[in-house]
Design a protein around this motif. Sequence first.
Motif: not given
Length: 720
Positions: A464-467, A511-515, A547-550
Amino acid sequence: MNFKRILITAILVTSQVAMVLPVSAEEAPLQATNVTEQVYQNQNQVEDNDVDLNAELDAEKALENEEQGTEGEVLPPVTEPVTDPVTDPIDQGKAGAGAGELILMMNSNKMYQNGTLYLAGNPMEVKNGVSYVAIRAIVERAGLQLSFDNKTKETIITRGSDELRFQMNKSNYKVNGVAKPMKGMSYSAKNNFMVPLTAITSALNIPYTVDQPGKRVILSLSTNPVASFSVGNKEIVAGETVVQYNTNSYSPSGLQIVEEQWEGREDTFTTPGSYVVTYRVKDSNGQWSNPFSLTLNVVKPHTPPVANFTTDKDTYKMGELITYTDLSTDEENSIKDRVWENKELAFFNPGRTTIRLKVVNKYGLYSTVEKTITITDEVLYTRDEFNKIFTPVGDKYTFDGTGVPSWDKLNYTFSSEPTTLIRVNSPETVYSDGRVYTETASGNTRFMIHHVNATGKNVKMYVIATNKNTETTRLTQTNFGFGGPSPFATAAGKVSVDRYYKSMQTGDKYKDVWIAPGESKIIMPELNAVAMKQGEVISLFADLYSDNTLQYDVIMIDANKDPFKTLPYLNLLDEDVHNRGTYKDATRIIEYGDLVGNSPVRLMIGDNSLDPFIIGTGPKGEYKMNAGNFGVVYHIKLYRVAPNTLITFNPRGGRYYGSIMVNGDIVQLSSSGSLSAPNENSVLFRSGDREQTVEFTFTAAPGSNLSVNLLLQPMPEIKR
């Protein structure tokens, strides 16, 4: 209450007994499956078309009902009979029809069957261009079996082995468990379930005609029993197959089937050809069904394949290459297995030797052939010379590996690319639900995940990736490989690496995922697509970029639990002897520009000397060392490989299952299974008659052992 209101009330109450049939105007009538094609056709089938019917049915205003019914959920079916027949001298002339016909009066609740008047619970009416009828009474008139599932709130209609289920305010229904659409949504009118008329006629295969002058819709209802059957065999072979006849017969009136007749039926057909088999049944009233026929294609018996092969000669020197040509044939080109016995590329003892070949086709039939050749006492190549020259790429051969440590080392230097490795491999064997790792990362990130389920139940793993940033983060997946669930750790590890390399070749896992800010998402869903059973292993490799810390949470939980709801309550599981940590600079670049291959030399990987283990931190910031450098990806480029150089892969730390990329191609280590240290070698590459540049991409397969050596040595002289 006046007499008229009493009469209407009685009619409404007693009309509730009929039932709802959820049927789609798009659906073909239910019928048995068959082996070839069904011969019987309904001569009176009328095309289903609500639009055409609505043009015929004048959309007159529905009759006013003085007694207000309750709009709402349909009542469960009851077992009492529908309203008794009503004498109606005025409309009796409209009822003239043949036996087995049901007449519906347009914009009315009147129905006639065999000259007798019945009252439906609600008039036929038009809504949104679709003609609706109260089907309870129609179902009763058709002799179907009715029931109601209080748990699912579904009305159930059965006819023989067929089952239809539908619900209130739905535009679809289920036919034998499969969802089907209707042209309109079902609804309740004065507590009567209303559905499209043509949906009923289509599902029940009821032919109808429209009598516009008489304002009638005439349905042809047969009370004769219905017979059908199917054949369970995929193929019928003359003289071999015992035919499986599966009957499906019923009475629309619910009568017992008391007799059946067959024509052309045989349990086993002795000769090939086409055979028509006909079936019909009789009910307890003595009525016979229409005959139902299938044409069965009976094929001739299968013959075994013919095993055959040749060698390019009958006599060979010791160490001389033998060329085999497989000439085996099968009438259907269906050879499934080839089993060789004593097939060697060369023999090293003089005398006569016999080679055998067994071929098996998809029917399990087989044949065997053998050939005896002569090996002279003259030596062309020794065993070691032969293996170096002729062992195919990806195959292994044995040699004396104890002398390898005395070979010169290829004293390479390396550089690193900024890749953060998150190695999730501890506890490797997981005994309870929990978090196996939590880490934050940005930029190039690689996951290596390898775990065994020992919880005693089915579980799933999630990443699970959390922004936690204030702006949306883009997470890009470039390379990905997943293996398992499998009962074998080495198999899962090998497959994950193979697929990881393949994704490098094809790019098909990109693939790309936007969070969004504050959002959590499950990434790499292949990991949790299938539950892990007790004792099963999963293995995963993936390259990502953000492109940012996750924040990444890797968890293993009960397969039935919601990962997002469960995550806040999970504790970090304790480590075992395996490795869990975060490591920087996890991509190594080895480039060597001097000439290699003119003399034996070894390039060592994972030895903690020339290739030192990378250092990182654990989940609590503690010191970690990545023993074996699992999860590190090596890009090796040898700019000058001498002509006629053999390059092989030799494990030194134990048994090895895996693969490596050589000049962009995936080479197995080895194609015949695993490699054992230190005396087995797998062939990776042979240079030609000029210098060449050779490139390798390698990462250690989970479940295997490090260190390993790439061996480079000159090949023996080719003898003509």
